[in-house]
Design a protein around this motif. Structure first.
Motif, PDB file in Angstrom:
ATOM      1  N   ALA A 105       0.854  -1.186   0.000  1.00  0.00           N
ATOM      2  CA  ALA A 105       0.000   0.000   0.000  1.00  0.00           C
ATOM      3  C   ALA A 105       0.886   1.231   0.000  1.00  0.00           C
ATOM      4  N   MET A 106       0.321   2.336  -0.429  1.00  0.00           N
ATOM      5  CA  MET A 106       1.038   3.607  -0.412  1.00  0.00           C
ATOM      6  C   MET A 106       0.095   4.655   0.170  1.00  0.00           C
ATOM      7  N   ALA A 107       0.665   5.728   0.674  1.00  0.00           N
ATOM      8  CA  ALA A 107      -0.164   6.813   1.185  1.00  0.00           C
ATOM      9  C   ALA A 107       0.200   8.094   0.465  1.00  0.00           C
ATOM     10  N   THR A 108      -0.812   8.893   0.161  1.00  0.00           N
ATOM     11  CA  THR A 108      -0.561  10.262  -0.279  1.00  0.00           C
ATOM     12  C   THR A 108      -1.008  11.166   0.860  1.00  0.00           C
ATOM     13  N   ALA A 109      -1.133  12.448   0.592  1.00  0.00           N
ATOM     14  CA  ALA A 109      -1.485  13.376   1.667  1.00  0.00           C
ATOM     15  C   ALA A 109      -2.831  13.032   2.290  1.00  0.00           C
ATOM     16  N   ASP A 110      -3.743  12.499   1.499  1.00  0.00           N
ATOM     17  CA  ASP A 110      -5.106  12.340   2.030  1.00  0.00           C
ATOM     18  C   ASP A 110      -5.743  10.988   1.764  1.00  0.00           C
ATOM     19  N   ARG A 111      -4.978  10.046   1.250  1.00  0.00           N
ATOM     20  CA  ARG A 111      -5.597   8.741   1.008  1.00  0.00           C
ATOM     21  C   ARG A 111      -4.588   7.610   1.031  1.00  0.00           C
ATOM     22  N   VAL A 112      -5.127   6.417   1.218  1.00  0.00           N
ATOM     23  CA  VAL A 112      -4.317   5.200   1.179  1.00  0.00           C
ATOM     24  C   VAL A 112      -4.653   4.477  -0.118  1.00  0.00           C
ATOM     25  N   ILE A 113      -3.625   4.024  -0.802  1.00  0.00           N
ATOM     26  CA  ILE A 113      -3.815   3.318  -2.070  1.00  0.00           C
ATOM     27  C   ILE A 113      -3.256   1.911  -1.946  1.00  0.00           C
ATOM     28  N   VAL A 114      -4.122   0.944  -2.153  1.00  0.00           N
ATOM     29  CA  VAL A 114      -3.701  -0.448  -2.060  1.00  0.00           C
ATOM     30  C   VAL A 114      -2.970  -0.843  -3.340  1.00  0.00           C
ATOM     31  N   VAL A 115      -1.878  -1.588  -3.183  1.00  0.00           N
ATOM     32  CA  VAL A 115      -1.170  -2.173  -4.324  1.00  0.00           C
ATOM     33  C   VAL A 115      -1.618  -3.642  -4.407  1.00  0.00           C
ATOM     34  N   PRO A 116      -2.440  -3.967  -5.414  1.00  0.00           N
ATOM     35  CA  PRO A 116      -3.137  -5.255  -5.371  1.00  0.00           C
ATOM     36  C   PRO A 116      -2.244  -6.480  -5.188  1.00  0.00           C
ATOM     37  N   SER A 117      -1.146  -6.594  -5.928  1.00  0.00           N
ATOM     38  CA  SER A 117      -0.378  -7.844  -5.848  1.00  0.00           C
ATOM     39  C   SER A 117       0.317  -7.971  -4.485  1.00  0.00           C
ATOM     40  N   GLY A 118       0.859  -6.873  -3.973  1.00  0.00           N
ATOM     41  CA  GLY A 118       1.522  -6.931  -2.663  1.00  0.00           C
ATOM     42  C   GLY A 118       0.516  -7.182  -1.547  1.00  0.00           C
ATOM     43  N   TYR A 119      -0.624  -6.547  -1.646  1.00  0.00           N
ATOM     44  CA  TYR A 119      -1.673  -6.711  -0.636  1.00  0.00           C
ATOM     45  C   TYR A 119      -2.148  -8.169  -0.598  1.00  0.00           C
ATOM     46  N   ALA A 120      -2.242  -8.773  -1.784  1.00  0.00           N
ATOM     47  CA  ALA A 120      -2.724 -10.159  -1.866  1.00  0.00           C
ATOM     48  C   ALA A 120      -1.773 -11.127  -1.171  1.00  0.00           C
ATOM     49  N   ARG A 121      -0.512 -10.740  -1.061  1.00  0.00           N
ATOM     50  CA  ARG A 121       0.465 -11.644  -0.444  1.00  0.00           C
ATOM     51  C   ARG A 121       0.464 -11.551   1.079  1.00  0.00           C
ATOM     52  N   LEU A 122      -0.280 -10.585   1.623  1.00  0.00           N
ATOM     53  CA  LEU A 122      -0.248 -10.380   3.075  1.00  0.00           C
ATOM     54  C   LEU A 122      -1.214 -11.307   3.800  1.00  0.00           C
ATOM     55  N   SER A 123      -0.808 -11.683   5.003  1.00  0.00           N
ATOM     56  CA  SER A 123      -1.710 -12.402   5.899  1.00  0.00           C
ATOM     57  C   SER A 123      -2.784 -11.431   6.396  1.00  0.00           C
ATOM     58  N   ARG A 124      -3.761 -11.956   7.116  1.00  0.00           N
ATOM     59  CA  ARG A 124      -4.809 -11.073   7.654  1.00  0.00           C
ATOM     60  C   ARG A 124      -4.208 -10.036   8.591  1.00  0.00           C
ATOM     61  N   ILE A 125      -3.324 -10.479   9.473  1.00  0.00           N
ATOM     62  CA  ILE A 125      -2.685  -9.514  10.377  1.00  0.00           C
ATOM     63  C   ILE A 125      -1.846  -8.527   9.579  1.00  0.00           C
ATOM     64  N   GLY A 126      -1.153  -9.047   8.579  1.00  0.00           N
ATOM     65  CA  GLY A 126      -0.324  -8.177   7.746  1.00  0.00           C
ATOM     66  C   GLY A 126      -1.146  -7.074   7.088  1.00  0.00           C
ATOM     67  N   ARG A 127      -2.347  -7.423   6.628  1.00  0.00           N
ATOM     68  CA  ARG A 127      -3.205  -6.406   5.997  1.00  0.00           C
ATOM     69  C   ARG A 127      -3.616  -5.336   7.008  1.00  0.00           C
ATOM     70  N   ASP A 128      -3.954  -5.767   8.201  1.00  0.00           N
ATOM     71  CA  ASP A 128      -4.328  -4.784   9.233  1.00  0.00           C
ATOM     72  C   ASP A 128      -3.151  -3.860   9.563  1.00  0.00           C
TER      73      ASP A 128
END
Ligand SMILES: [Zn+2]
Length: 271
Positions: A105-128
């Motif tokens: 994921a990445m953050a800009t000044a006012d939002r969080v943007i999910v990076v789909p492939s990296g996010y998919a590799r995370l565990s549930r705790i990792g996503r949180d």
């Protein structure tokens, strides 16, 4: 946009799914806007997905709300806006950033943007952890952008991200623990260059920063950590807080004494 962007790499093995398949190659560049985007609007968050599976979006919305509560409890109110693009390339376009390799994921000044492939590799705790980490950057960046040292901004984001996770210190900081047990302690706090993408010891550097913040909260209190970042109520009531990153003013320690205490803490917690 002049506000510094931030990102949390998918670094620590414990955040990822065990045995997760490597993500397939990115879909071809998708630069079109988002016709027919799905929008999930909670009382205090908005999650917007581009061709994202409804279940995945609902799951992200639940994490957005949990992350919002964590950030609010430690730092202060924030209203998450989280975008879930269809492709990694789409995430890069939204973030106005270059390669998103290895990021969740990445953050800009006012939002969080999910990076789909990296996010998919995370565990549930990792996503949180990652969603709360990036949301912390959004919340703090709104008032402090770029005015604290990198170790403090990254360490604080992980401090919030890991809070309440129930994870063991040696598990989260496994790479650094390996070095400490082998008899090597870092000389001092990591500098900005140590956090550059692809830098050597990137996992250890994030762990050093996280443990510096955990040390501060444990020894001086969580409010002191927030004050060091420049948050919390200022002494005179209104007016901007002025202590961003000033260890001597907030903790009453010289930077050298602080670093020595942090190294002792690393030895105690990880040795
Ligand atoms: Zn970060």
């Amino acid at each position: 946009m002049s506000v510094p962007r931030s990102r949390r790499a998918v670094l620590a093995g414990m955040l990822t799914l065990a045995g997760a398949a490597q993500a397939a190659g990115d879909a071809p560049l998708a630069r079109e806007p988002w016709p027919g985007a799905k929008v999930l609007r909670g009382e205090r968050y908005v999650v917007i997905g581009h061709r994202a599976h409804s279940g995945l979006l609902a799951d992200l919305a639940a994490r957005a709300e949990r992350a919002r509560r964590k950030v609010a409890a430690i730092w202060g109110p924030v209203r998450p806006v989280i975008l879930f693009p269809e492709t990694d390339a789409g995430a890069e376009v939204l973030a106005g950033a270059g390669a998103s390799d290895g990021l969740a994921a990445m953050a800009t000044a006012d939002r969080v943007i999910v990076v789909p492939s990296g996010y998919a590799r995370l565990s549930r705790i990792g996503r949180d952890v990652v969603v709360a980490h990036e949301l912390t950057h959004v919340a703090t960046g709104a008032t402090r952008g770029g005015r604290v040292p990198t170790w403090l901004s990254e360490g604080f984001a992980d401090y919030v991200g890991y809070s309440g996770s129930g994870l063991d210190v040696r598990t989260v900081a496994a790479e650094l623990a390996g070095e400490v047990r082998a008899g090597t302690l870092p000389d001092g706090l990591p500098g900005p260059a140590d956090f550059a993408p692809g830098a050597a010891r990137l996992p250890q550097v994030y762990e050093e920063a996280w443990l510096a913040c955990r040390y501060i909260a444990g020894r001086f209190g969580e409010r002191a950590l927030v004050r060091l970042y420049g948050g919390g109520p200022s002494p005179g009531g209104s007016g901007p807080p002025s202590h961003g990153g000033d260890i001597e003013a907030v903790l009453g320690l010289s930077p050298a004494a602080f670093a020595a205490g942090w190294r002792d803490y690393l030895r105690r917690e990880l040795g």
